[in-house]
Design an enzyme around this catalytic site. Structure first.
Site, PDB file in Angstrom:
ATOM      1  N   PRO A  94      14.883 -93.013  27.758  1.00  0.00           N
ATOM      2  CA  PRO A  94      16.348 -92.949  27.870  1.00  0.00           C
ATOM      3  C   PRO A  94      16.817 -91.642  28.498  1.00  0.00           C
ATOM      4  O   PRO A  94      17.962 -91.513  28.890  1.00  0.00           O
ATOM      5  CB  PRO A  94      16.829 -93.071  26.419  1.00  0.00           C
ATOM      6  N   GLU A 122       9.504 -92.046  18.283  1.00  0.00           N
ATOM      7  CA  GLU A 122      10.449 -91.013  18.731  1.00  0.00           C
ATOM      8  C   GLU A 122      10.300 -90.722  20.221  1.00  0.00           C
ATOM      9  O   GLU A 122      11.062 -89.960  20.790  1.00  0.00           O
ATOM     10  CB  GLU A 122      10.233 -89.715  17.938  1.00  0.00           C
ATOM     11  N   ARG A 160      11.968-109.229  42.745  1.00  0.00           N
ATOM     12  CA  ARG A 160      12.848-110.139  43.489  1.00  0.00           C
ATOM     13  C   ARG A 160      13.278-109.572  44.840  1.00  0.00           C
ATOM     14  O   ARG A 160      13.801-110.309  45.676  1.00  0.00           O
ATOM     15  CB  ARG A 160      14.027-110.593  42.640  1.00  0.00           C
ATOM     16  N   ASP A 175      23.936-109.712  46.703  1.00  0.00           N
ATOM     17  CA  ASP A 175      23.947-109.332  45.294  1.00  0.00           C
ATOM     18  C   ASP A 175      24.805-108.105  45.047  1.00  0.00           C
ATOM     19  O   ASP A 175      24.937-107.243  45.926  1.00  0.00           O
ATOM     20  CB  ASP A 175      22.523-108.996  44.822  1.00  0.00           C
TER      21      ASP A 175
HETATM   22  N1  SAM Z   1      13.974 -90.125  20.717  1.00  0.00           N
HETATM   23  C1  SAM Z   1      14.195 -90.666  22.015  1.00  0.00           C
HETATM   24  C2  SAM Z   1      15.523 -90.163  22.571  1.00  0.00           C
HETATM   25  O1  SAM Z   1      16.472 -90.110  21.794  1.00  0.00           O
HETATM   26  O2  SAM Z   1      15.607 -89.879  23.773  1.00  0.00           O
HETATM   27  C3  SAM Z   1      14.265 -92.196  21.969  1.00  0.00           C
HETATM   28  C4  SAM Z   1      12.944 -92.845  21.828  1.00  0.00           C
HETATM   29  S1  SAM Z   1      13.045 -94.590  21.917  1.00  0.00           S
HETATM   30  C5  SAM Z   1      13.410 -95.019  20.277  1.00  0.00           C
HETATM   31  C6  SAM Z   1      11.376 -95.109  22.083  1.00  0.00           C
HETATM   32  C7  SAM Z   1      10.957 -95.466  23.487  1.00  0.00           C
HETATM   33  O3  SAM Z   1      11.733 -96.548  23.961  1.00  0.00           O
HETATM   34  C8  SAM Z   1      11.097 -94.397  24.542  1.00  0.00           C
HETATM   35  O4  SAM Z   1       9.996 -93.523  24.544  1.00  0.00           O
HETATM   36  C9  SAM Z   1      11.190 -95.202  25.822  1.00  0.00           C
HETATM   37  O5  SAM Z   1       9.905 -95.533  26.327  1.00  0.00           O
HETATM   38  C10 SAM Z   1      11.869 -96.474  25.366  1.00  0.00           C
HETATM   39  N2  SAM Z   1      13.309 -96.523  25.684  1.00  0.00           N
HETATM   40  C11 SAM Z   1      14.328 -96.583  24.805  1.00  0.00           C
HETATM   41  N3  SAM Z   1      15.511 -96.647  25.424  1.00  0.00           N
HETATM   42  C12 SAM Z   1      15.252 -96.651  26.749  1.00  0.00           C
HETATM   43  C13 SAM Z   1      16.065 -96.703  27.917  1.00  0.00           C
HETATM   44  N4  SAM Z   1      17.387 -96.758  27.849  1.00  0.00           N
HETATM   45  N5  SAM Z   1      15.456 -96.702  29.127  1.00  0.00           N
HETATM   46  C14 SAM Z   1      14.120 -96.622  29.215  1.00  0.00           C
HETATM   47  N6  SAM Z   1      13.296 -96.559  28.148  1.00  0.00           N
HETATM   48  C15 SAM Z   1      13.845 -96.573  26.932  1.00  0.00           C
END
Ligand code: SAM
Length: 251
Positions: A94, A122, A160, A175
């Site tokens: 994220p 995490e 795609r 698109d």
């Molecule tokens: N503690 C992290 C933070 O707050 O930035 C969040 C970790 S999340 C619970 C666990 C995993 O989900 C991340 O390591 C990532 O691989 C994935 N993930 C969660 N949200 C995501 C998003 N919006 N885009 C890409 N990957 C995401």
């Protein structure tokens, strides 16, 4: 294009790539999707992939060693010297830069391989982002439980756009967000019946006048963008005609 997905939940991917256009692209050999269990890149008896965070705090963090081993093994296993296109090593996070249609288009055009690392808990030991990956990518400003769904979204969006993957009936040209649509949203679509519960489709669409239909669609796409995503207008590369239309609509 070859996609390698690294995950601690390989079963997560049972199904999503077995339908529609993605299934057809796989069957026709246009893409290859390989799912790898991160645990098989561990060397300890219990196949441990996570550990507690240094400094304390909640939750667990994915360890760097299995991820480094996996990516290095995958790259070594399939290095093709004749391949002029690039390989991307992507950490789903994220905290990454936002994934957009323009980016999907670059991956589809310039890359022949994507290795996608799905985090959990995490997150992933920061040394993976610092020293292993080429890209750290987010699919939106919200937090999911793992990187599997983001990885699916990226595989789907990139596939795609690969040559010949979409039939002409589903061309990506118009698109939303595409360069062809000036970066605006797509125009609204309607199908039969022409009258549904008293809501009629716009008359011009059943008039048979292709020129008028095209004009209506251009205008409707602008309308929809102004209403739903006005932020896109700032970055849109509109024609003078579209710009005049926008001024007319917003006045
Ligand atoms: N503690 C992290 C933070 O707050 O930035 C969040 C970790 S999340 C619970 C666990 C995993 O989900 C991340 O390591 C990532 O691989 C994935 N993930 C969660 N949200 C995501 C998003 N919006 N885009 C890409 N990957 C995401």
């Amino acid at each position: 294009m070859r996609f390698d997905l690294l995950t601690i939940f390989p079963e997560f991917f049972t199904g999503p790539f077995d339908f529609g256009i993605i299934r057809r692209a796989r069957q026709q050999g246009m893409i290859e999707i390989l799912i790898h269990d991160l645990r098989s890149f561990t060397f300890d008896k219990h196949h441990v992939v996570d550990d507690r965070p240094f400094g304390g705090g909640d939750g667990m963090v994915l360890k760097p060693e299995p991820i480094f081993h996996a990516v290095e093994a995958l790259i070594a296993e399939n290095r093709r010297d004749d391949d002029s296109k690039r390989a991307a090593v992507v950490l789903l996070s994220p905290q990454g830069r936002l994934f957009r249609q323009s980016e999907a288009a670059v991956f589809a055009r310039d890359y022949s391989r994507m290795i996608l690392i799905c985090g959990r808990y995490e997150g992933v030991d920061e040394r993976v982002a610092e020293h292993l990956v080429t890209d750290e990518i987010s699919i939106g400003d919200y937090v999911l439980t793992g990187g599997e769904i983001p990885a699916m979204a990226i595989v789907d969006a990139v596939t795609r756009l690969l040559p010949n993957v979409l039939g002409s009936e589903t061309s990506a040209e118009h698109d939303s967000f595409s360069a062809h649509s000036s970066g605006l949203l797509d125009y609204p679509h309607y199908t039969r019946p022409a009258d549904f519960r008293g809501w009629r489709v716009p008359e011009v669409l059943i008039s048979g006048h292709h020129g008028e239909v095209a004009k209506w669609r251009q205008r409707a796409a602008l309308h929809k963008t102004i209403k739903m995503r006005p932020d896109l207008l700032e970055k849109a590369s509109m024609t003078d005609e579209e710009d005049d239309l926008k001024n007319l609509i917003t006045e």
